[in-house]
Design a protein around this motif. Sequence first.
Motif, PDB file in Angstrom:
ATOM      1  N   SER A 196      12.017  38.174   5.963  1.00 36.10           N
ATOM      2  CA  SER A 196      12.057  38.860   7.234  1.00 36.10           C
ATOM      3  C   SER A 196      13.212  38.378   8.078  1.00 36.10           C
ATOM      4  O   SER A 196      13.955  37.510   7.707  1.00 36.10           O
ATOM      5  CB  SER A 196      10.749  38.649   7.970  1.00 36.10           C
TER       6      SER A 196
ATOM      7  N   GLU B 125      13.604  49.004   6.870  1.00 34.45           N
ATOM      8  CA  GLU B 125      13.046  47.643   6.823  1.00 34.45           C
ATOM      9  C   GLU B 125      13.351  46.995   5.464  1.00 34.45           C
ATOM     10  O   GLU B 125      13.742  45.834   5.387  1.00 34.45           O
ATOM     11  CB  GLU B 125      11.548  47.720   7.077  1.00 34.45           C
TER      12      GLU B 125
ATOM     13  N   ALA C  12       7.644  41.694   6.566  1.00 28.86           N
ATOM     14  CA  ALA C  12       7.887  42.652   7.639  1.00 28.86           C
ATOM     15  C   ALA C  12       6.820  43.734   7.575  1.00 28.86           C
ATOM     16  O   ALA C  12       6.125  43.882   6.573  1.00 28.86           O
ATOM     17  CB  ALA C  12       9.277  43.269   7.525  1.00 28.86           C
TER      18      ALA C  12
ATOM     19  N   THR D 226       6.052  47.882   9.064  1.00 26.54           N
ATOM     20  CA  THR D 226       6.402  49.084   9.819  1.00 26.54           C
ATOM     21  C   THR D 226       5.117  49.829  10.156  1.00 26.54           C
ATOM     22  O   THR D 226       4.306  50.114   9.279  1.00 26.54           O
ATOM     23  CB  THR D 226       7.321  49.994   9.009  1.00 26.54           C
TER      24      THR D 226
ATOM     25  N   THR E 196       8.669  48.210  14.222  1.00 25.89           N
ATOM     26  CA  THR E 196       9.032  47.511  12.991  1.00 25.89           C
ATOM     27  C   THR E 196       9.165  46.043  13.368  1.00 25.89           C
ATOM     28  O   THR E 196       9.944  45.694  14.266  1.00 25.89           O
ATOM     29  CB  THR E 196      10.349  48.026  12.410  1.00 25.89           C
TER      30      THR E 196
ATOM     31  N   TYR F  99       9.764  42.077  12.033  1.00 26.83           N
ATOM     32  CA  TYR F  99      10.257  41.184  10.992  1.00 26.83           C
ATOM     33  C   TYR F  99       9.761  39.768  11.274  1.00 26.83           C
ATOM     34  O   TYR F  99       9.695  39.346  12.428  1.00 26.83           O
ATOM     35  CB  TYR F  99      11.787  41.189  10.959  1.00 26.83           C
TER      36      TYR F  99
END
Length: 978
Positions: free
Chosen positions: A38, A112, A144, A146, A151, A153
Amino acid sequence: MIYSPASTPRRFARSFFPACTAAAAFLLIPAATAQDASAPAAAQAGTKSDWLYAGSDIPRDTAWQFGVLPNGVRYAVRNNGVPPGQVSIRVRMDVGSMFETDKERGFAHLLEHLTFRGSEHIPDGEAKRIWQRFGVTFGSDSNAQTTPTQTAYQLDLPSVTPANLDESMKLLAGMVREPLISETAVTAERGVVMSELRESDGPQKRIADQTTSHLFAGQLLGDRSPIGTNESLAAARAETVKAFHDRWYRPDRAVVVIAGDGDPAEFARLIAKYYGDWKADGPAPKQPDFGKPNPKAPVAKAIVEANQPLALTLAMVRPWQKRIDTVENTRRLYLEYIAQALVNRRLENRARSGGSYLVATVEQQYVSRSADVTMAQIVPLSDWKAALADVRGVIADAVTTPPSQADIDREANEIEAFLVKELENARNEPGARLADDMVRAVDINETVTSPQGQVDMFKAIRVAATPKAMLDVSRAIFSAPVTRVVLTTPTPTPGGDKALLAALAAPAKVRDDRLTAIQADWSQLPSFGEPGAVVSTTQIPGLRAERIEFANGVTALISNNKVEPGKVRVNVRFGTGNRSVAADAPNLLWTGDYALTASGIGPWGQNELDQLTNGRQIQMAFSVEDDAFELGAESKPADLADQMKLIAGKLAFPRWDAAPVERLRVGYLTGYELNDATPNSVLDRNLKGWLTDNDARWSPPDKAEISALTPAAFRAFWEPRLSAGPIEVQLFGDLGSVDYRKILAETVGALPVRKPLAPPSGQAVAFAKHSATPALAYHNGDKGQAAAMTAWPTGGGLASPHDARAMEVLAAIFNDRLFDRLRAEQGASYGPVVDSHWPTGFDNSGGYLLVGSLLAPKDVDRFYGIARDIAADLAANPIGADELARNAVPIREQVARASTGNVYWMFLLEGATRDPRVTQAALSIEDDINGVTPADIQRLARAYLLPTRQWSLAILPKGMTLADAAALDAAAAASGGR
């Protein structure tokens, strides 16, 4: 305000029907999670500002420091030393699947993935290797997610140094700001995401998608699953994905959160260093209109999905309102939660006593800034109309008649007990959780407060929870301008949507399923006998722990420490677990998890136990281990005496209520057809049995065995095991204020001497027989889904702890290579898995190295070829120093972090009071990992990864052969695809 209210108090009623609960909990819009490294971010030392608390009167958590950079990047930083040396970094981008156009569906999630491959400044795939060298475990430390609205990380960086923290911040900032978006990268990650889409597809996803579309008709939430569609992903190109990034990835939409073992001022400086010069590309985009619930959309929808159990979702949908998070807002949230808890207890009471549904729950959610929803999830037994009517009747009662103050206090006690526990354990709150809570707060427009602030607010708020107030709240959350209902059924229901609509239109008849007054008291529990005498007390060399033995043979391992102030962890191990059953004997091990604890203790059934433990930290979780059965709990010093009475009572005075057994039986039958719905469900059910050569202890029950389950058979199996020995107790935690010797002497120490159950054929574990070609199993799902597994037998027991650790490193190396070839290069799989299983409960048996992946059928042969190549290479050639470090260091770091907590040591020291080798193996773990050499890896690969002992199995769509699957690959190659 972010808080985690206590769950509905069913601490003695764990999940009892895995497949059935999956049918009920359909997950609105699921988050798409990439198990990738991430990315944190950085900022420029801008203005200090409590931006999170703008307009709020919530007590501020002063541990957090906030700021806003000149370019709009917001940040929140704090010091946290749990675990020592770790820094947790989160970057939240205010963009999710609901920000996509129709043609961009899935782009936020695809982006992502691309972010993790690297940036314009580092080679493709190199970021993962750099973080591995820093000790980061791919997929857990780096990940990560979404969702429809964001989104996020994440990076948990262990053993932080100024150099690796600076390098990680630079690396992640570059990845978020300037990800590598080339056609090559897009093509590779498109394959990975489409593999993820394929692997997640199945009846549950189809039901979830249709349900979400119906409940949120007319809103973006209804058709914006983060994973996207095959069509939109296939059309993705570098140019279009980059345009999406440039539009939404802007400094004013970024929030950087850092919590960890360091100076917050230094965290802020690094944010400034690496994010301060980030400039937006063009004018700010228009915020999408998420829409409001459409009252004109259809109310009822029947979904026909073969082999699925009956399930109902009743939703009361209100428009979402943006609110400033204030004390008044928090009061509303807590009262809403109490109102739900009141109804849930009544629904559970009805299910326990026998009703029209197996399980029913209500939950009120604020969903993705789109809707305020109260949902009832129902799993009918057979008559869905009766189940719907009964649940509506309970809700009707809640909005008609006020609850009693006693009922309100019972639910409030549970919440307050949870909050007090969080306060007592505040100093042990991991930085990763604090960072995640901050990201969540930003996403849902709430604040955070300290544990003390939470306790203080709730104590003030619960005074307002009067019968009249709770009636008003119940009326608010159980009414809405839009009501929708979904029925999932395996076969078409007569009348379809119209029948469902008619059932909903029928007037609700009030059902009074409130609990009757219960007079339960600890004095009702029979005496255990005279307190046991302590015959020996010894200190364990190398540990801050003592071993106590009682005259009846009960042993205890005690660690009095302040690692978790105010908390005592309890684990009572009794009998011989899986070793109490012969390998070929029929058994009911599968029934224990729910029904054994739910069937009661002495004079008390489930409702009495709920009353006795209300507002207290007294629990009882059951599990079956290789060498023992376990009853565990997380308690506190003031509750320890009664906690031990409860567990000893289960062993000495088990109750055999029939209702939980019948509920378990019906639950398993209700979800039985789900077992073959996807390759993953086939694996979940059957893999352990296959690996152990169909050992009955790990082979799942068939439908006939489930149907034949009776309360009498249940008792006949479990009664001798509850009375078997030996007994070993683990008490770890804050014990300075309690006389734990006296507590143990008066409970487990007072029990009669116990003999073990140990049939000769139950003391070892076989391994699946070798076959030259993969065995086959089948699923009933999508024709594009398959799975491939291969495994080799290894070792087990405590004789070779160094080899056990070296096999973990070998598995990590194997997994790293498989990931690079199967996922990163070819996009054939979303998440291949390699696992080394080395059980200590069986001497020199039961271990294996398992390699597997979900795939398309055309990639099955490719998987086996890659696995063979990796195994052969590990045996033929020593690995390099860098590859060893990249895979051993993350394992060492996981151990170092875990070793600061009691849970880690309790797990490792199970059985230590009876076998000193357990302690020796626990104390040598770090040295064993550090001592793994390339020669060890090659030696173990040569010893264990033998083609002549290899077992393989493929799971294909029903009717397909391996030759058919191989032909699909040939056809794909001929058409120009991989």
